[in-house]
Design a protein around this motif. Structure first.
Motif, short mmCIF file in Angstrom:
data_model
loop_
_atom_site.label_atom_id
_atom_site.label_comp_id
_atom_site.label_asym_id
_atom_site.label_seq_id
_atom_site.Cartn_x
_atom_site.Cartn_y
_atom_site.Cartn_z
N MET A 101 0.85 -1.20 0.00
CA MET A 101 0.00 0.00 0.00
C MET A 101 0.89 1.25 0.00
O MET A 101 1.88 1.31 0.70
CB MET A 101 -0.89 -0.01 1.24
N PHE A 102 0.49 2.23 -0.78
CA PHE A 102 1.29 3.44 -0.89
C PHE A 102 0.49 4.66 -0.47
O PHE A 102 -0.73 4.61 -0.36
CB PHE A 102 1.76 3.62 -2.33
N GLN A 113 -1.74 5.30 -4.38
CA GLN A 113 -1.63 3.97 -4.97
C GLN A 113 -1.57 3.96 -6.49
O GLN A 113 -1.31 2.93 -7.10
CB GLN A 113 -2.80 3.11 -4.50
N PRO A 139 3.00 3.08 -8.54
CA PRO A 139 3.69 2.07 -7.75
C PRO A 139 5.20 2.26 -7.64
O PRO A 139 5.84 1.63 -6.83
CB PRO A 139 3.36 0.77 -8.49
N SER A 140 5.80 3.11 -8.49
CA SER A 140 7.25 3.26 -8.39
C SER A 140 7.60 4.22 -7.26
O SER A 140 6.87 5.17 -6.98
CB SER A 140 7.81 3.79 -9.71
N LEU A 141 8.71 3.95 -6.60
CA LEU A 141 9.08 4.75 -5.44
C LEU A 141 9.75 6.05 -5.87
O LEU A 141 10.59 6.05 -6.76
CB LEU A 141 10.06 3.96 -4.57
N PRO A 185 7.28 2.69 0.85
CA PRO A 185 6.61 1.41 1.14
C PRO A 185 5.92 1.45 2.51
O PRO A 185 6.45 2.07 3.44
CB PRO A 185 7.76 0.39 1.15
N THR A 186 4.77 0.79 2.60
CA THR A 186 3.97 0.83 3.83
C THR A 186 4.75 0.28 5.02
O THR A 186 5.49 -0.68 4.89
CB THR A 186 2.70 -0.03 3.66
N TYR A 206 16.48 2.84 -6.24
CA TYR A 206 15.16 2.52 -6.81
C TYR A 206 14.73 1.09 -6.48
O TYR A 206 15.51 0.15 -6.65
CB TYR A 206 15.22 2.72 -8.33
N HIS A 207 13.50 0.96 -5.97
CA HIS A 207 12.96 -0.37 -5.68
C HIS A 207 11.65 -0.52 -6.42
O HIS A 207 10.64 0.01 -5.98
CB HIS A 207 12.70 -0.53 -4.18
N PRO A 208 11.67 -1.23 -7.57
CA PRO A 208 10.41 -1.37 -8.29
C PRO A 208 9.44 -2.27 -7.52
O PRO A 208 9.84 -3.29 -6.98
CB PRO A 208 10.82 -2.02 -9.61
N VAL A 209 8.22 -1.81 -7.41
CA VAL A 209 7.19 -2.60 -6.73
C VAL A 209 5.99 -2.65 -7.64
O VAL A 209 5.60 -1.64 -8.22
CB VAL A 209 6.78 -1.93 -5.39
N GLY A 210 5.38 -3.82 -7.78
CA GLY A 210 4.31 -3.99 -8.77
C GLY A 210 2.94 -3.64 -8.30
O GLY A 210 1.97 -4.20 -8.78
N GLY A 211 2.75 -2.81 -7.33
CA GLY A 211 1.41 -2.41 -6.92
C GLY A 211 1.31 -2.40 -5.41
O GLY A 211 2.26 -2.09 -4.72
N ASP A 212 0.14 -2.80 -4.87
CA ASP A 212 -0.08 -2.78 -3.42
C ASP A 212 0.80 -3.79 -2.71
O ASP A 212 1.05 -4.87 -3.23
CB ASP A 212 -1.55 -3.12 -3.12
N GLU A 213 1.22 -3.43 -1.55
CA GLU A 213 1.96 -4.40 -0.74
C GLU A 213 1.04 -4.99 0.32
O GLU A 213 0.18 -4.29 0.82
CB GLU A 213 3.13 -3.69 -0.04
#
Lengths: 300, 330
Positions: free
Chosen positions: A1-2, A5, A8-10, A16-17, B323-330
């Protein structure tokens, strides 16, 4: 969750949650928000205008920079900017969805105030039993029912055990039927009803406008008559095909289709474009006056 | 002919490459428009007397409010169906603040119907301010500014109902209007209300012209606050708009002349070479001159996409170690 949302890229605007960075950014965001809110409330009235002007300028400046600052070319996720100029370009494009979200957050707050206005007026009307207070009861009942069944329906479709099957009415529950009845069965139909009323209004307005009172009204009447006749298949066929079908090229210019096309292309379209240019320039000037706080609101 | 690469010229190889688009004149024109407006604001501020022609729709405001007062019936205002507080809404509210001021002087009730909750809150503040300025806070009724609905036809039904129930004597429909424009205008007409209207949507203007007593057409709507208040900033801005319109008009006139001369008397002339990637090259098969080949059109359009495309080299950037690519909700 951001935090947001949609992205999604930081980047600078999210985290990050659950991480310290996330808590820090959320806390900082809330602190700045409430700080601004209470700060603005406590500022003396005569100082409020410059504060608001400064905010307006900074907000406007973001969009001005966004459109005018050289945009990074062929940007890929996880890459560093080549230089400081690109760095600003990266920052601006990362910030855009978040800045746009401010408007949504404000609108959400304001919607609450709008609903409060509706409730206040109609509850007051019912309490004092003013004229037509019965309609107010209908309105408030409808609001409550729509909200209740709308939420229940959304809940079933999102979290229900058989949510995947609910596109098929066979699996519907009571709430789904009620939502369908209230939204598609009533509200949409009433919307369509109001829309169709326009047809009758066009008739009555056209009757008044097209009476021959002046030269302008007569020109309007003649142009409208040609346009209407050109759209009537039978008359168009009789005039264009039967009467002028084999006429010389010059006479063929007087076919209804040609005359109507000429009016549309050479009279109507340029007039509309002229009006649109004026409106566009007016909006530009107004926008500039607002951005630079040259407009003194409420002092007209 | 080669184009100068502004990026290379300034030592920054890759930034600014989008400005290589040769339709740069189309960027220059808005800049000129902004300059015209600012210059005229300065002129007006320096005390120069600037002329504004008579606008019937705006002269009618006092007449409409006066009539409503005589009849003892309210004045109803609608700032259009904008989704947020934009320039159109602010302008409409500016005019409404003048209407409210006039109504307040006569002690006449007002009704302002809002389509959007954000507009509702802004409108409430402005109307309260007007009463405060006039020293008549006690006459301000918070319920005179109302949020109706943000669904188009629910709003239309709500406002029409109010017009009929309250028997408004004067109605002002100013702002963005769509299909509901005629519903409002005809409903108000049915009870004999005097109507002043304006829509920034040119498709709705004819409906207002057909159904209302006074209509502000196009940019007359934006001229209203300058006309009513004669504030130097507003008057100067209005003159700047006129200069801008003259510039656009001249461009259109010269463009039309250019296209006419190029494709009229010389119609049938074949085009044998065209510019590609910065150089003139013979065309494979000669073709007729089209309006797109004309100088005036090319001046405003991106005329040499091939060169622009060729000159933009995709830069090689370093990878960002954070950079940390994340594909959506965690």
């Amino acid at each position: 969750m951001f935090l947001a949302q949609v992205d999604p890229s930081l980047n600078f605007w999210n985290a990050p949650t659950g991480t310290t960075e996330w808590f820090l950014k959320v806390g900082l965001g809330l602190l700045i928000g409430f700080g601004l809110f209470f700060g603005l409330m406590s500022v003396p009235t005569n100082l409020r205008r410059p504060v608001v002007a400064a905010f307006t300028f900074v907000s406007g400046l973001f969009y001005v920079l966004f459109w005018l600052w050289p945009a990074p070319i062929g940007r890929e996720d996880g890459t560093k900017p080549l230089n400081a100029v690109e760095g600003v370009g990266f920052w601006l494009s990362d910030a855009l969805p978040k800045v746009a979200n401010f408007t949504n957050i404000l609108a959400a707050f304001m919607l609450g105030l709008g609903v409060f206005s509706v409730l206040k007026i109609h509850l007051g009307k019912i309490a004092k039993q003013q004229k037509d207070w019965g309609f107010s009861i209908v309105l408030l009942t409808c609001i409550v029912l729509m909200v209740a069944f709308g939420y229940w329906d959304w809940n079933l479709r999102t979290f229900g055990a058989d949510s995947a099957k609910l596109d098929n009415p066979t699996y519907w529950h009571f709430a789904n039927y009620m939502q369908d009845l209230l939204f598609d069965g009533l509200l949409q139909q009433m919307d369509a009803g109001m829309f169709s009323v326009i047809a009758f209004y066009i008739l009555s307005a056209a009757y008044r406008a097209f009476r021959i009172r002046s030269i302008e009204a007569t020109i309007l009447l003649a142009a409208a008559l040609i346009m209407m006749l050109s759209l009537m298949g039978a008359i168009g066929y009789l005039w264009d095909q039967k009467a002028l079908g084999d006429a010389s090229p010059f006479i063929a210019n007087f076919k209804l289709k040609e005359v109507a096309g000429w009016i549309k292309d050479n009279v109507q379209t340029p007039a509309i474009r002229g009006i649109d240019f004026g409106v566009g320039i007016g909006a530009l000037a107004m926008g500039m006056r607002l951005w630079l706080s040259l407009e003194k609101q409420g002092q007209s | 002919m080669q184009f100068i690469d502004p990026g290379r010229l300034l030592g920054q190889i890759y930034w600014g490459a989008q400005y290589l688009d040769t339709g740069w004149v189309s960027r220059l024109v808005p800049l000129l428009l902004v300059t015209f407006i600012l210059i005229n604001i300065l002129r007006a501020r320096s005390g120069k007397e600037l002329y504004i022609r008579r606008i019937a729709g705006l002269n009618a405001i006092d007449e409409a409010v006066g009539r409503a007062t005589e009849m003892g019936r309210p004045v109803l205002m609608v700032p259009g169906l904008s989704d947020s507080v934009n320039a159109v809404v602010v302008q409409a509210l500016n005019i409404f603040s003048y209407v409210t001021k006039t109504a307040a002087k006569f002690g006449n009730p007002i009704l302002l119907c809002c389509y959007n909750a954000t507009i509702y809150t802004v409108a409430q503040e402005i109307i309260r301010d007007v009463y405060q300025e006039q020293g008549m806070v006690d006459r301000y009724d918070p319920d005179s500014v109302r949020y109706i609905s943000d669904r188009q036809f629910a709003f239309a039904a709500g406002v029409s109902g109010l017009i009929l129930r309250e028997q408004a004597a004067a109605t002002f429909f100013l702002g963005e209007f769509y299909a509901e424009a005629l519903i409002f205008a005809e409903t108000a007409n049915s009870i004999g209300a005097i109507q002043v209207a304006s829509s920034t949507q040119s498709t709705q203007t004819p409906f207002f012209i057909a159904a209302c007593d006074y209509v502000l057409i196009g940019d007359e709507f934006y001229a209203a606050s300058a006309y009513l208040t004669r504030q130097p900033v507003l008057v100067g801005s209005l003159i700047g708009q006129d200069w801008s319109k003259m510039l656009i008009g001249t461009c259109i006139l010269l463009g039309a002349l250019n296209v006419t001369l190029s494709s009229g008397p010389f119609a049938g002339k074949s085009l044998t070479e065209e510019k590609s990637a910065g150089v003139w090259k013979p065309v494979k098969e000669p073709r007729l001159v089209s309006p797109d080949d004309v100088f005036a059109v090319q001046l405003f359009k991106s005329q040499d996409k091939a060169y622009v495309k060729k000159s933009i080299v995709k830069p090689t950037r370093e990878k960002d170690p954070d950079y940390h690519p994340v594909g959506g909700d965690e």
